[in-house]
Design an enzyme around this catalytic site. Structure first.
Site, short mmCIF file in Angstrom:
data_model
loop_
_atom_site.label_atom_id
_atom_site.label_comp_id
_atom_site.label_asym_id
_atom_site.label_seq_id
_atom_site.Cartn_x
_atom_site.Cartn_y
_atom_site.Cartn_z
N ARG A 106 -13.23 2.01 4.87
CA ARG A 106 -14.73 2.44 4.50
C ARG A 106 -14.78 2.69 3.30
O ARG A 106 -14.71 3.96 3.23
CB ARG A 106 -15.04 3.35 5.98
N HIS A 118 -8.64 6.58 18.08
CA HIS A 118 -8.60 6.68 16.78
C HIS A 118 -9.54 7.49 15.78
O HIS A 118 -9.71 6.50 15.02
CB HIS A 118 -7.65 6.34 16.31
N GLY A 149 1.06 -1.54 -0.07
CA GLY A 149 0.13 -0.20 0.16
C GLY A 149 0.87 1.23 0.34
O GLY A 149 2.17 1.26 -0.05
N ARG A 172 -20.21 1.65 10.39
CA ARG A 172 -19.56 2.05 10.44
C ARG A 172 -19.37 0.04 11.62
O ARG A 172 -18.15 -0.22 11.74
CB ARG A 172 -19.05 2.70 11.98
N VAL A 175 -2.33 0.34 12.90
CA VAL A 175 -2.49 1.00 11.88
C VAL A 175 -3.69 0.97 11.24
O VAL A 175 -4.41 1.87 11.03
CB VAL A 175 -1.64 0.41 11.07
N ARG A 212 -0.05 15.51 14.72
CA ARG A 212 -1.00 16.71 13.90
C ARG A 212 -1.49 18.03 14.83
O ARG A 212 -1.14 19.32 14.74
CB ARG A 212 -1.93 16.60 14.18
N ASN A 221 -7.51 0.79 10.29
CA ASN A 221 -8.57 0.97 10.72
C ASN A 221 -9.95 0.44 11.17
O ASN A 221 -9.50 -0.48 10.09
CB ASN A 221 -9.29 2.57 10.73
N GLN A 268 -5.05 -12.46 11.85
CA GLN A 268 -3.53 -11.80 11.96
C GLN A 268 -2.85 -11.75 13.61
O GLN A 268 -1.69 -12.60 13.88
CB GLN A 268 -3.41 -10.49 11.27
N ASP A 271 -2.05 11.69 15.05
CA ASP A 271 -3.01 12.44 15.94
C ASP A 271 -1.62 13.19 17.07
O ASP A 271 -2.20 14.63 16.90
CB ASP A 271 -4.32 11.60 16.62
#
Length: 440
Positions: free
Chosen positions: A185, A280, A107, A191, A222, A255, A224, A205, A252
């Protein structure tokens, strides 16, 4: 001298799908003594590559029997290079090799992260590394491309690269597992649906890590929704300490530091002790009450309380979505940087009086937060990969009320994935359809 042989093999099927790259460090004095065999890789089947190396004499090539699942090819790539091992003294001061497994390795984040890991930027200039990259059947060619770029980058510390589609093979003996791969998503997806689809990935996993990874593997989730995915993963890995699982909230935190620095007119390094509490998602709580600028409480430097409680908080919560609006894709480079920051915070002693944010298992926490969920909290480390929760934090009514909202959301998510954690029948009663930071 050294001999390399490239042996095509149609028997190396997609079921195996593990390849490796092994590099020997070469000093400048012997860099011209390369011997290699070069042939194009057939596109119709995968190939088996084997090498033999000796410092004094030529050996006959050793064929790797890929029918034995315990064995793997020694080298990856279009060609295999081996060298005289006269530079062995160069590596005597190196540490024992560490194995890092990365899922979702084809990715966008993987355009950045493996190269940072291989360069020594994360674990240090004396830490050799083996990378194991996990992808899907559809991404196998992209994984080959990542491995080829790693080869072409000539990182001396990168001793081995494996790629594959089976977590039970790619997670073998992993000391660090960076779980990036997850389904985004899509339009119209609830959700609850995202929790179920990605939860199944992380349940599998977790089982693989439980079976084949190091007993003290450190896991950073990582993909989501990362908090609840981390909970699912640890619940499916009962033989690994729950404390070893992390949900990535470092982006976050970064940021939040950026926004505080801009408002105060200082550089980022003047901002410290910024905690991200909770999930998150857009219920996350960037904590300005305990944060500092130039060693002073933020509220003494930025006196605009309305900005802190409203604009600052919303900017951090929705930063990922704004980035998508601007660029048309989710953050990748900054996410890779934050993964690096998260690892370094665990392998580097935290300076006295400082801390960092990470989503961890709440059992035994001193803040009164509900147990048995994964919640972002302030932590510090001695540099041994472990951490402890910070106790000297203060709360006010505003902070507690915001934390409670994120706590309620995570408890609801937990009930929604009960079928994946072995806790019964799932009941989805999510308190509103909150978004992830990268959703619109």
């Amino acid at each position: 001298m050294a001999v390399a042989e490239f042996i095509p093999s149609s028997s190396f099927t997609k079921k195996t799908n593990v390849y490796s790259s092994q590099f020997s460090y070469v000093s400048a004095q012997i860099s011209q003594k390369r011997r290699f065999s070069l042939r194009p890789l057939p596109r119709t089947h995968y190939s088996q590559i084997c090498c033999s190396v000796t410092s004094k004499e030529v050996q006959a090539p050793t064929v790797v029997q890929t029918d034995d699942p315990k064995k793997k090819p020694e080298c990856y790539g279009v060609f295999c290079l081996t060298y005289d091992l006269k530079a062995e003294e160069e590596t005597k001061s190196w540490k024992k090799m560490t194995t890092v497994s990365v899922s979702g390795a084809a990715g966008m984040i993987a355009n950045h992260l493996p190269f940072k890991l291989a360069s020594g930027e994360v674990f240090g200039p004396d830490q050799p590394i083996a990378l194991r990259l996990l992808g899907s059947e559809r991404s196998i060619l992209a994984l080959e491309g990542v491995a080829m770029e790693l080869e072409d980058s000539l990182y001396p510390l990168l001793r081995e690269v494996n790629i594959g589609t089976d977590p039970y093979e790619v997670f073998q003996d992993a000391e660090w597992a960076l779980l990036i791969g997850a389904k985004p998503r899509g339009p119209g997806m609830e959700r609850a649906g995202l929790l179920d689809i990605n939860g199944q990935i992380f349940a599998e996993q977790g089982k693989a890590l439980n079976d084949v990874a190091s007993r003290n593997v450190k896991v950073i989730v990582v993909g989501n929704p990362c908090n609840t995915n981390a909970l699912i993963c640890l619940k499916n890995a009962p033989n690994i300490p729950a404390k070893n699982f992390h949900a990535l909230t470092r982006l976050d935190e970064n940021r939040a530091k950026c926004q505080l620095a801009l408002k105060a007119g200082v550089f980022y390094d003047k901002v410290s002790n910024v905690t991200i509490w909770g999930n998150h998602s857009t219920t996350q709580v960037p904590d300005f009450l305990n944060a500092k600028i130039n060693g002073l409480p933020v509220k003494e430097v930025i006196k605009d309380t309305k900005w802190l409680e409203e604009e600052f908080t919303e900017k951090v919560q929705k930063r990922g979505g704004v980035l998508i609006q601007k660029w048309g894709r989710s953050s990748a480079a900054s996410t890779a940087v934050s993964i690096v920051d998260a690892i370094r915070s665990l392998v580097t002693p935290t300076p006295e009086g400082y801390w960092f944010s990470t989503g961890v298992y709440t059992n035994g926490n001193p803040y009164g937060i509900a147990e048995d969920i994964v919640f972002s909290m302030p932590c510090r480390s001695k540099g041994d990969g472990d951490y402890e929760l910070v106790k000297e934090v203060i709360f006010d009514d505003y902070l507690r009320s915001r934390i409670k909202k994120s706590e309620d959301e995570l408890l609801a998510e937990k009930r929604c994935v009960a079928h994946l954690t072995g806790e019964g029948i799932a009941v989805c009663d999510l308190p509103g359809d909150t978004m992830l930071p990268g959703e619109m």
